[in-house]
Design a protein around this motif. Structure first.
Motif, PDB file in Angstrom:
ATOM      1  N   HIS A  22      -7.390  -1.930  -1.835  1.00  0.00           N
ATOM      2  CA  HIS A  22      -8.377  -0.897  -1.510  1.00  0.00           C
ATOM      3  C   HIS A  22      -9.426  -1.427  -0.538  1.00  0.00           C
ATOM      4  O   HIS A  22      -9.854  -0.707   0.375  1.00  0.00           O
ATOM      5  CB  HIS A  22      -9.017  -0.383  -2.795  1.00  0.00           C
TER       6      HIS A  22
ATOM      7  N   THR B  92      -9.773   1.000   7.991  1.00  0.00           N
ATOM      8  CA  THR B  92     -10.320   2.322   8.316  1.00  0.00           C
ATOM      9  C   THR B  92     -11.662   2.212   9.012  1.00  0.00           C
ATOM     10  O   THR B  92     -11.934   2.901   9.995  1.00  0.00           O
ATOM     11  CB  THR B  92     -10.461   3.156   7.033  1.00  0.00           C
TER      12      THR B  92
ATOM     13  N   CYS C 132       0.826  -1.217   0.000  1.00  0.00           N
ATOM     14  CA  CYS C 132       0.000   0.000   0.000  1.00  0.00           C
ATOM     15  C   CYS C 132       0.862   1.269   0.000  1.00  0.00           C
ATOM     16  O   CYS C 132       0.370   2.341  -0.350  1.00  0.00           O
ATOM     17  CB  CYS C 132      -0.934   0.002   1.209  1.00  0.00           C
TER      18      CYS C 132
ATOM     19  N   LEU D  36      -7.732  -1.524   2.950  1.00  0.00           N
ATOM     20  CA  LEU D  36      -7.674  -0.212   3.588  1.00  0.00           C
ATOM     21  C   LEU D  36      -9.048   0.215   4.080  1.00  0.00           C
ATOM     22  O   LEU D  36      -9.174   0.829   5.146  1.00  0.00           O
ATOM     23  CB  LEU D  36      -7.102   0.822   2.613  1.00  0.00           C
TER      24      LEU D  36
ATOM     25  N   LEU E 156      -1.621   5.725   7.112  1.00  0.00           N
ATOM     26  CA  LEU E 156      -2.238   4.911   8.158  1.00  0.00           C
ATOM     27  C   LEU E 156      -1.367   4.897   9.413  1.00  0.00           C
ATOM     28  O   LEU E 156      -1.873   4.925  10.539  1.00  0.00           O
ATOM     29  CB  LEU E 156      -2.458   3.492   7.644  1.00  0.00           C
TER      30      LEU E 156
ATOM     31  N   ASP F  55       2.189   4.512   0.034  1.00  0.00           N
ATOM     32  CA  ASP F  55       1.785   5.841   0.501  1.00  0.00           C
ATOM     33  C   ASP F  55       0.616   5.755   1.471  1.00  0.00           C
ATOM     34  O   ASP F  55       0.579   6.474   2.478  1.00  0.00           O
ATOM     35  CB  ASP F  55       1.404   6.733  -0.681  1.00  0.00           C
ATOM     36  N   GLU F  56      -0.334   4.870   1.173  1.00  0.00           N
ATOM     37  CA  GLU F  56      -1.487   4.731   2.058  1.00  0.00           C
ATOM     38  C   GLU F  56      -1.064   4.188   3.422  1.00  0.00           C
ATOM     39  O   GLU F  56      -1.610   4.568   4.460  1.00  0.00           O
ATOM     40  CB  GLU F  56      -2.539   3.811   1.431  1.00  0.00           C
TER      41      GLU F  56
END
Length: 277
Positions: free
Chosen positions: A156, A163, A27, A159, A34, A29-30
């Motif tokens: 996706h 989240t 992931c 994530l 996080l 950058d994500e």
């Protein structure tokens, strides 16, 4: 999540190829974003920071407690059974990720064969290998708060699940089939247009209909949709030239032990021919 400081995340491995854990690492950058909002307390694929100094009862790995645990892999040994019960006990929320954790994985092919023969074929000294006769999903042993399917999982969707649980809401993961994703992409149905066997109608969405987009039938790597219409699916596979044996084999791949696919052998024996056409 309750408590002072950022919520804590733990990632655990059982019998698997590590592909779903690597999806989280990919992931990039994500993951950096996080990391600003959650403390990754245990993730041996990424870091040994917790190390051997953090042990639970009977020396089991991980002291906890953790706000969210992600579990990859299936239960294949007696030690796995002890570990997953310990992890469940120190985790406020537990999410299984990937086909191995949610449906036993490809290694669950052992469930339909003689595991002693498999050990003898693979290992030079099989007498030193301690394993169970079955490979089972995590939910067969402890309560699970959510199952994220895929082989490997979609980044996706992962994530979104992380989240959602950290925010205290339900994950917004679609429950429709791969056929729906084909419609979204504008992909011509490979079965209608070419007579290609495809498991799209009974497979959970998440891959973006990757295989049909390249004129290949869906192989079912994202596991079963809820209440799959197996009668209709097997009839279509038989019309596309598959024998009863081939039908059983195509279902027994990534999600071999998925209970939703359990009736397939009986349905195939009734509706599919003995030999391919």
């Amino acid at each position: 999540m309750d408590g002072a400081g950022p919520p804590t995340l733990a990632v655990w491995k059982f019998a698997s190829c590590d592909g779903c854990q690597l999806t989280l690492l990919d992931c990039e950058d994500e993951l950096l974003a996080l990391a600003d909002r959650v403390r990754i307390s245990h993730f041996l694929e990424m870091s040994s920071a917790e190390g051997t100094g953090s042990r639970g009862p009977a020396g089991l790995e991980g002291a906890g407690p953790y706000d969210l645990s992600l579990v990859e892999g299936s239960v294949t040994t007696a030690e796995d059974t002890r570990r997953i019960r310990h992890i469940r006990g120190i985790s406020r929320r537990l999410v299984t990720i990937g086909a191995c954790a949610t449906a036993g994985g490809v290694q669950a092919l052992r469930n339909f064969a003689d595991v002693a023969e498999f050990r003898a074929a693979v290992y030079a000294r099989p007498e030193f290998i301690a394993t169970l006769d079955t490979s089972t999903p995590i939910s067969a042993h402890v309560p699970v708060d959510f199952e994220l399917r895929g082989c490997p999982i979609d980044r996706h969707q992962l994530l979104e699940v992380i989240t959602a649980f950290l925010a205290g809401r339900a994950p917004g993961i679609p429950s429709h089939s791969v056929c729906f994703e084909c419609k979204i992409r504008g992909t011509t149905c490979v079965t209608v247009a070419h007579g290609t066997p495809c498991l799209g109608p009974v497979t959970h969405a998440g891959c973006g209909a990757l295989c049909p987009a390249h004129r290949r039938g869906c192989y079912g790597c994202f596991g079963p949709v809820a209440d799959p219409n197996l009668e209709s699916m097997v009839r279509q596979l038989a019309r596309d030239g598959m024998s009863a044996r081939d039908v059983v084999r195509i279902f027994r791949t990534f999600n071999a032990a998925a209970p939703e696919y359990g009736p397939v052998p009986d349905v195939a024996a009734r509706l599919a021919p003995d030999e391919p056409r």
